[in-house]
Design an enzyme around this catalytic site. Structure first.
Site, mmCIF file in Angstrom:
data_model
loop_
_atom_site.group_PDB
_atom_site.id
_atom_site.type_symbol
_atom_site.label_atom_id
_atom_site.label_comp_id
_atom_site.label_asym_id
_atom_site.label_seq_id
_atom_site.Cartn_x
_atom_site.Cartn_y
_atom_site.Cartn_z
ATOM 1 N N HIS A 95 2.445 -4.218 2.087
ATOM 2 C CA HIS A 95 1.649 -4.905 1.068
ATOM 3 C C HIS A 95 2.518 -5.357 -0.097
ATOM 4 O O HIS A 95 3.643 -4.912 -0.277
ATOM 5 C CB HIS A 95 0.531 -3.993 0.548
ATOM 6 C CG HIS A 95 1.014 -2.772 -0.185
ATOM 7 N ND1 HIS A 95 1.626 -1.707 0.454
ATOM 8 C CD2 HIS A 95 0.981 -2.449 -1.507
ATOM 9 C CE1 HIS A 95 1.942 -0.780 -0.436
ATOM 10 N NE2 HIS A 95 1.568 -1.210 -1.635
ATOM 11 N N ASP A 97 1.830 -5.314 -4.194
ATOM 12 C CA ASP A 97 0.901 -4.536 -5.014
ATOM 13 C C ASP A 97 -0.225 -5.387 -5.614
ATOM 14 O O ASP A 97 0.008 -6.457 -6.184
ATOM 15 C CB ASP A 97 1.654 -3.839 -6.151
ATOM 16 C CG ASP A 97 2.365 -2.585 -5.675
ATOM 17 O OD1 ASP A 97 1.942 -1.999 -4.664
ATOM 18 O OD2 ASP A 97 3.356 -2.184 -6.318
ATOM 19 N N ARG A 264 4.963 5.767 -10.693
ATOM 20 C CA ARG A 264 5.001 4.315 -10.525
ATOM 21 C C ARG A 264 4.555 3.589 -11.782
ATOM 22 O O ARG A 264 3.599 4.001 -12.448
ATOM 23 C CB ARG A 264 4.094 3.871 -9.362
ATOM 24 C CG ARG A 264 4.286 2.404 -8.993
ATOM 25 C CD ARG A 264 3.341 1.972 -7.894
ATOM 26 N NE ARG A 264 2.053 1.548 -8.429
ATOM 27 C CZ ARG A 264 1.070 1.050 -7.682
ATOM 28 N NH1 ARG A 264 1.233 0.944 -6.371
ATOM 29 N NH2 ARG A 264 -0.079 0.685 -8.218
#
Length: 275
Positions: A95, A97, A264
């Site tokens: 993916h 994000d 993150r």
């Protein structure tokens, strides 16, 4: 500062820098390397959450993740956690994000806090190459298409389940949907990148899901060919910074029975523009 490519397609490891002590010239050099290599890696960076956030702010504006709460003192930092008893990991699917937002993030970065004794690597794929290696006929087809992206695609929703159970944001919507060009032009490099992904793209605007599916399935296989990818093995204190506008990533779920914790940060982006 030393820059060493890690694969032919993308990725570079940067040595000789302390990310807690950066001047403007170093930041400019790191940004050039990031634009050239799409994802850059650092080792042995013992950063506190505040220092990690300060490093992120040298490159853009940190934003909060829509589904999971961040750290109490630093809500822009979310824990990417898999506990030893859990079987599904967070982000374990190819993916880019949050492509389901109207303005998806420009960049994301991870710092490793706890890693398993083996496994838990992350793969990255070059979407410039994914586009450039398509036939001229396919490029003509794609340049007129708009991809519809949803946060509720079944596989990616499953990778969030454990964290939503214990740390969901109360203001999260049930579903986020955004339509973006299937081929986007990078606002800094001017290069074209394929901008669909198997986690979020559910169809093309003006077409049914059934009509969209054969083309999407071809593109999903094509864009993660091994020769478009690199793979990074984490150690505590390792950092990855990648460009969501032209790279995808996949967190490999091969460390059952072990705990893995990353922090993150995502950086604000703009609305993708087509060709």
């Amino acid at each position: 500062m030393e820059i060493h490519s890690v694969a032919g397609a993308l990725g570079a490891e940067i040595l000789g820098v302390d990310l807690a002590r950066l001047d403007d010239a170093l930041v400019a050099g790191i940004r050039r390397a990031w634009l050239d290599h799409l994802v850059i890696f650092f080792r042995d960076q013992d950063l506190t959450p505040a220092q990690f956030l300060a490093f992120a702010r040298r490159f853009g504006e940190p934003i909060e993740y829509p589904f999971v709460k961040g750290l109490d003192d630093h809500p822009e930092i979310i824990p990417v956690l898999k506990l030893a008893h859990e079987t599904v990991n967070f982000g374990g699917i190819w993916h880019s994000d949050t492509a389901y937002l109207d303005a998806p993030p420009m960049a994301s970065m991870l710092i490793a806090r706890e890693v398993p004794p083996a496994g838990g690597d992350t793969e990255f794929a070059n979407m410039y190459l994914a586009y450039e290696t398509l036939s001229d006929g396919m490029k003509r087809v794609l340049e007129g298409l708009v991809a519809v992206n949803s946060s509720s695609a079944a596989d990616v929703s499953r990778t969030r389940e454990d964290r939503i159970k214990d740390s969901a944001r109360v203001d999260a919507k049930k579903e986020y949907v955004a339509a973006h060009p299937a081929v986007r032009v990078h606002p800094e490099t001017g290069r074209k990148a394929l901008y669909v992904n198997t986690a979020h793209t559910i169809g093309f605007d003006g077409m049914t899901k059934e009509e969209s599916a054969p083309l999407l399935q071809y593109l999903f296989r094509h864009q993660v060919r091994p020769d478009f990818t690199c793979r990074f093995r984490w150690r505590p204190g390792s950092i990855a910074l990648w460009d969501n506008r032209c790279a995808q990533h996949n967190a490999i779920n091969d460390y059952q029975g072990h705990r893995r914790l990353m922090h993150r940060i995502t950086l604000a982006g703009d609305r993708p523009k087509g060709v």
